[in-house]
Design an enzyme around this catalytic site. Structure first.
Site, short mmCIF file in Angstrom:
data_model
loop_
_atom_site.label_atom_id
_atom_site.label_comp_id
_atom_site.label_asym_id
_atom_site.label_seq_id
_atom_site.Cartn_x
_atom_site.Cartn_y
_atom_site.Cartn_z
N THR A 8 22.10 -7.85 -33.86
CA THR A 8 22.43 -6.81 -34.34
C THR A 8 21.29 -7.47 -34.98
O THR A 8 20.27 -8.62 -36.01
CB THR A 8 22.90 -6.41 -35.57
OG1 THR A 8 23.85 -7.87 -36.20
CG2 THR A 8 24.29 -5.52 -34.86
N ASP A 62 1.83 -1.82 3.14
CA ASP A 62 0.98 -1.86 2.65
C ASP A 62 1.19 -3.55 2.49
O ASP A 62 1.20 -4.79 1.80
CB ASP A 62 1.62 -1.89 0.99
CG ASP A 62 0.53 -1.45 -0.47
OD1 ASP A 62 -1.03 -2.44 0.42
OD2 ASP A 62 1.16 -1.73 -1.23
N HIS A 79 -5.77 -6.48 3.41
CA HIS A 79 -5.56 -7.22 2.50
C HIS A 79 -4.22 -7.68 2.85
O HIS A 79 -3.17 -7.13 3.55
CB HIS A 79 -5.02 -7.41 0.95
CG HIS A 79 -4.21 -5.51 0.80
ND1 HIS A 79 -3.09 -6.25 0.67
CD2 HIS A 79 -4.25 -4.74 0.24
CE1 HIS A 79 -1.92 -5.01 -0.15
NE2 HIS A 79 -3.13 -4.02 0.57
N ASP A 117 -1.96 -9.92 1.32
CA ASP A 117 -1.54 -10.11 -0.23
C ASP A 117 -0.58 -9.47 -0.49
O ASP A 117 -0.65 -7.81 0.17
CB ASP A 117 -2.19 -10.85 -1.05
CG ASP A 117 -3.03 -9.64 -1.57
OD1 ASP A 117 -3.48 -8.74 -1.25
OD2 ASP A 117 -2.87 -10.02 -2.72
N GLU A 140 -5.65 -8.43 -3.13
CA GLU A 140 -6.07 -7.00 -3.57
C GLU A 140 -4.73 -6.28 -4.74
O GLU A 140 -5.53 -5.75 -5.40
CB GLU A 140 -5.74 -6.17 -2.48
CG GLU A 140 -5.99 -4.44 -2.59
CD GLU A 140 -5.30 -3.71 -3.32
OE1 GLU A 140 -5.86 -2.40 -3.36
OE2 GLU A 140 -4.24 -3.93 -3.07
N1 BES Z 1 -2.89 0.50 -0.94
C1 BES Z 1 -1.97 0.66 -2.09
C2 BES Z 1 -3.22 1.73 -2.36
C3 BES Z 1 -2.95 3.02 -1.68
C4 BES Z 1 -1.39 3.39 -2.47
C5 BES Z 1 -3.21 3.89 -2.32
C6 BES Z 1 -1.26 4.76 -1.30
C7 BES Z 1 -3.11 5.26 -1.73
C8 BES Z 1 -1.36 5.44 -1.77
C9 BES Z 1 -2.91 -1.22 -3.25
O1 BES Z 1 -2.61 -1.60 -1.58
C10 BES Z 1 -2.41 -0.58 -4.95
O2 BES Z 1 -1.65 -0.97 -4.44
N2 BES Z 1 -3.50 0.09 -4.88
C11 BES Z 1 -2.71 -0.34 -6.26
C12 BES Z 1 -3.81 -1.51 -7.62
C13 BES Z 1 -4.58 -2.53 -8.15
C14 BES Z 1 -5.64 -2.81 -8.44
C15 BES Z 1 -2.74 -3.05 -8.14
C16 BES Z 1 -2.42 -0.28 -7.16
O3 BES Z 1 -2.82 1.47 -6.32
O4 BES Z 1 -1.50 0.21 -7.93
MN MN Z 2 -2.20 -1.97 -0.26
MN MN Z 3 -0.52 -2.43 -2.98
#
Ligand code: BES
Ligand code: MN
Ligand code: MN
Length: 459
Positions: A315, A120, A87, A89, A153
């Site tokens: 308050t 990421d 991804h 984004d 993603e």
């Molecule tokens: N790359 C991550 C997922 C990840 C990070 C898996 C490190 C294993 C180790 C992915 O971009 C992510 O952040 N996924 C989200 C889920 C998505 C539905 C927003 C997550 O895991 O919170």
């Molecule tokens: Mn990711």
């Molecule tokens: Mn991520």
């Protein structure tokens, strides 16, 4: 072959970094509409680089949200095909003031590239673009390749399911290769053999029809913030287990052998604590840290608000309280069932005098990926070649909902060959990615293609 790719990386190192930096400068934050044009620009940038690298039929495929960048190189239809997914984004960079250098002005400090998306997933996606460029320019592409890089993603991939269902033949492949996960350490390479699923909800607790004077009414009316806090507190018991009835019913328990295998991975708990600045680790009783993040489900409050949070004091007995709550799920839990179980239990916890609403957000299903497939063995051999040690299969705690979807819609298994580290501050301020990891990825990917073609031919 190995020394050739090393020479290529050495002679092109500055350019390999410069091109990634250009991608990192584009603030493609999918969650925030202010960055709408930037997300499209990142897709455009990737499509151009993929074309230049020699990919055919590169397209920026529109969806109801952000586009999917697609391209392919079919060298021989009788050879196996690898579908590369990633991804472009990124997560929002807020809070900006906690960054030591601006999130969209990449900078190398101490051998690490600091920028939102560095690890990421822009850094890891771009390794594939450059590994492909290497294979094309060195006649080293051993099988067919397709790229599918999405832009939603980080916001739940809402439009990807439709795209996959409408493009089954275009996406036909033998395996999906994904670099969007972490390794245990740079000298302890690992490959995730599973990811957790996700159920994400927002809750709203409403009490009186307006904010009240906390002196005049305090004591006589249920305070929604107090109520929300005590309801949340009741979601875990003293053993760190989630109290939602039926929540664990579908949880797959690993055998003692499997648990032993998982715990073979070295984890320095002291360094782990120190990195996070905490004096103790905490979780479900009876499980190790690796098990708590890999094979056990969790429930966490992601944010909580309500009442007065401004300067000084006011308050007030607030009318409403809110929280965002996520559950990480493991095989064979289902995100829809988990959401339903949560909603009915959470509502049952409401004290008299408040109303509770539970609104589901996106979710995703947990997955396990095989460790005896040709593709896994190819990834394992490739990492062994370039790291000099055999990678350990482990479980990733994060979620990539599309992995379960690939299995369901395309019948395709994935290999999660990630090169990041859990300490790369994903989704946090000061996200970074080691220059070592970036270059190691570019070196390892051609080795994967080589071994995947070789092992497929032998089979
Ligand atoms: N790359 C991550 C997922 C990840 C990070 C898996 C490190 C294993 C180790 C992915 O971009 C992510 O952040 N996924 C989200 C889920 C998505 C539905 C927003 C997550 O895991 O919170
Ligand atoms: Mn990711
Ligand atoms: Mn991520």
């Amino acid at each position: 072959m190995m020394s050739q790719v090393k020479t290529y990386i050495e002679t092109n190192q500055q350019r390999l970094l410069d091109e990634l930096f250009d991608l990192l400068r584009i603030p493609s934050v999918s969650a925030n509409p202010d960055f709408h044009d930037d997300v499209f620009e990142a897709a455009q940038y990737l499509a151009e680089r993929l074309s230049e690298a020699g990919l055919d039929e590169v397209e920026i495929c529109p969806t109801d949200g952000y586009p999917i960048v697609y391209g392919q190189k079919i060298i021989d239809p009788s050879l196996p095909t690898v579908l590369v997914y990633g991804h472009y984004d990124v997560q929002p960079a807020d809070p900006y003031e906690l960054w030591h250098s601006p999130p969209f002005e990449p900078e190398i400090r101490d051998g690490k590239i600091y920028a939102r998306g560095a690890c990421d997933d822009k850094g890891q996606v771009y390794m594939h673009v450059k590994a492909f460029e290497y294979m094309m320019t060195h006649q080293a592409l051993a099988c067919n390749v397709k790229f599918m890089i999405e832009g939603e993603e980080e916001v739940g991939s809402a439009n990807l399911g439709t795209f996959v269902r409408n493009n089954r033949s275009k996406l036909s492949a033998d395996v999906v290769l994904i670099s969007d996960t972490s390794m245990i350490a740079n000298d302890v390479p690992s490959i995730d053999s599973g990811l957790r699923g996700l159920s994400y909800v927002e809750v709203e607790v409403t009490g009186p029809n307006r904010d009240l004077h906390s002196g005049v009414y305090g004591g006589a009316v249920t305070n929604p913030v107090n109520a929300l806090c005590s309801m949340i507190a009741r979601l875990h018991d003293e053993q760190g287990r989630i109290t939602i009835p039926g929540f664990y019913d579908d949880v797959q328990n690993l055998s003692d052998t499997e648990r032993k295998e998982l715990n073979r991975a070295p984890l320095d708990e002291k360094a782990y604590r120190q990195d996070l600045g905490i004096d103790a680790l905490h979780g479900e009783e009876g499980y190790t840290t690796l098990e708590r993040t890999g094979i056990r489900p969790t429930l966490d409050v992601n944010g909580i608000w309500g009442g007065y949070t401004g300067e000084g004091s006011k308050t007030v007995l607030p009318s409403k309280a809110f929280a965002k709550i996520s559950m990480r799920l493991v095989p064979n839990q289902n995100s829809h069932s988990a959401t339903e179980l949560f909603a009915s239990y959470f509502k049952s916890l409401a004290p008299a005098g408040v109303r509770v609403e539970v609104r589901p957000h996106h979710g995703g299903e947990p997955v396990v990926t095989p460790t005896d497939s040709i593709a896994y063995r190819a990834a394992s051999q490739a990492m062994q070649d370039t790291f000099g040690v055999m990678p350990i299969p482990t479980r990733g705690g994060g979620s990539i909902p599309i992995v379960a979807l690939f299995e369901k819609e395309l019948g395709l298994k994935s290999v999660l060959m990630g090169f990041g580290l859990d300490s790369d501050a994903l989704h946090s301020p000061n996200e970074h990615y080691g220059v070592f990891n970036y270059l190691k990825g570019i070196e390892t990917i051609p080795a994967f293609f080589h071994h995947f073609a070789r092992l497929s031919a032998e089979a």
